[in-house]
Motif scaffolding. Structure first.
Motif, mmCIF file in Angstrom:
data_model
loop_
_atom_site.group_PDB
_atom_site.id
_atom_site.type_symbol
_atom_site.label_atom_id
_atom_site.label_comp_id
_atom_site.label_asym_id
_atom_site.label_seq_id
_atom_site.Cartn_x
_atom_site.Cartn_y
_atom_site.Cartn_z
ATOM 1 N N LEU A 2 0.804 -1.215 0.000
ATOM 2 C CA LEU A 2 0.000 0.000 0.000
ATOM 3 C C LEU A 2 0.839 1.268 0.000
ATOM 4 N N GLN A 3 2.154 1.118 -0.137
ATOM 5 C CA GLN A 3 3.023 2.289 -0.114
ATOM 6 C C GLN A 3 3.423 2.679 -1.526
ATOM 7 N N ASP A 4 3.610 3.991 -1.732
ATOM 8 C CA ASP A 4 4.057 4.462 -3.038
ATOM 9 C C ASP A 4 5.571 4.357 -3.119
ATOM 10 N N THR A 9 2.085 5.964 2.547
ATOM 11 C CA THR A 9 0.873 5.224 2.234
ATOM 12 C C THR A 9 0.124 5.929 1.119
ATOM 13 N N SER A 10 -0.242 5.170 0.089
ATOM 14 C CA SER A 10 -0.934 5.725 -1.073
ATOM 15 C C SER A 10 -2.443 5.618 -0.871
ATOM 16 N N SER A 11 -3.127 6.754 -0.884
ATOM 17 C CA SER A 11 -4.578 6.744 -0.686
ATOM 18 C C SER A 11 -5.300 6.053 -1.836
ATOM 19 N N LYS A 12 -4.747 6.136 -3.047
ATOM 20 C CA LYS A 12 -5.368 5.452 -4.193
ATOM 21 C C LYS A 12 -5.318 3.942 -4.005
ATOM 22 N N GLY A 53 -10.183 2.020 -11.291
ATOM 23 C CA GLY A 53 -9.563 3.331 -11.497
ATOM 24 C C GLY A 53 -8.465 3.622 -10.488
ATOM 25 N N CYS A 54 -8.727 3.358 -9.227
ATOM 26 C CA CYS A 54 -7.724 3.625 -8.187
ATOM 27 C C CYS A 54 -6.488 2.761 -8.377
ATOM 28 N N LEU A 55 -6.687 1.475 -8.583
ATOM 29 C CA LEU A 55 -5.534 0.585 -8.736
ATOM 30 C C LEU A 55 -4.820 0.822 -10.065
ATOM 31 N N SER A 58 -2.725 4.051 -9.705
ATOM 32 C CA SER A 58 -1.517 3.856 -8.905
ATOM 33 C C SER A 58 -0.487 3.032 -9.661
ATOM 34 N N THR A 59 -0.928 2.157 -10.554
ATOM 35 C CA THR A 59 0.006 1.394 -11.384
ATOM 36 C C THR A 59 0.711 2.309 -12.372
ATOM 37 N N ILE A 60 -0.035 3.219 -12.966
ATOM 38 C CA ILE A 60 0.566 4.183 -13.899
ATOM 39 C C ILE A 60 1.582 5.050 -13.167
#
Length: 73
Positions: A2-4, A9-12, A53-55, A58-60
């Protein structure tokens, strides 16, 4: 998970994983309930789109390269 890339921590990612878990739990529980208690199809599609959309965003972000002010990647 869940971390960028900076370690925060990434909210997306949190939103995407939470939507996925709640959607899976709801659809699983829906198998054992009468049909009139089922969530609407539009609601299921909206939660699915939100999780995707969120996942996806965050992948992009994970694989996009960003340059700093000095031109370094």
């Amino acid at each position: 998970m869940l971390q960028d890339e900076k370690g925060a921590t990434s909210s997306k990612r949190v939103c995407g994983v939470l939507c996925t878990v709640v959607l899976c739990a709801t659809l699983f529980a829906n198998q054992f309930t009468p049909e009139h208690v089922a969530p609407s199809a539009v609601l299921v599609e909206c939660v699915t789109a939100l999780a995707f959309g969120c996942l996806g965003l965050s992948t992009i972000d994970k694989f996009s390269l960003k340059k700093d002010n000095n031109g370094n990647v």
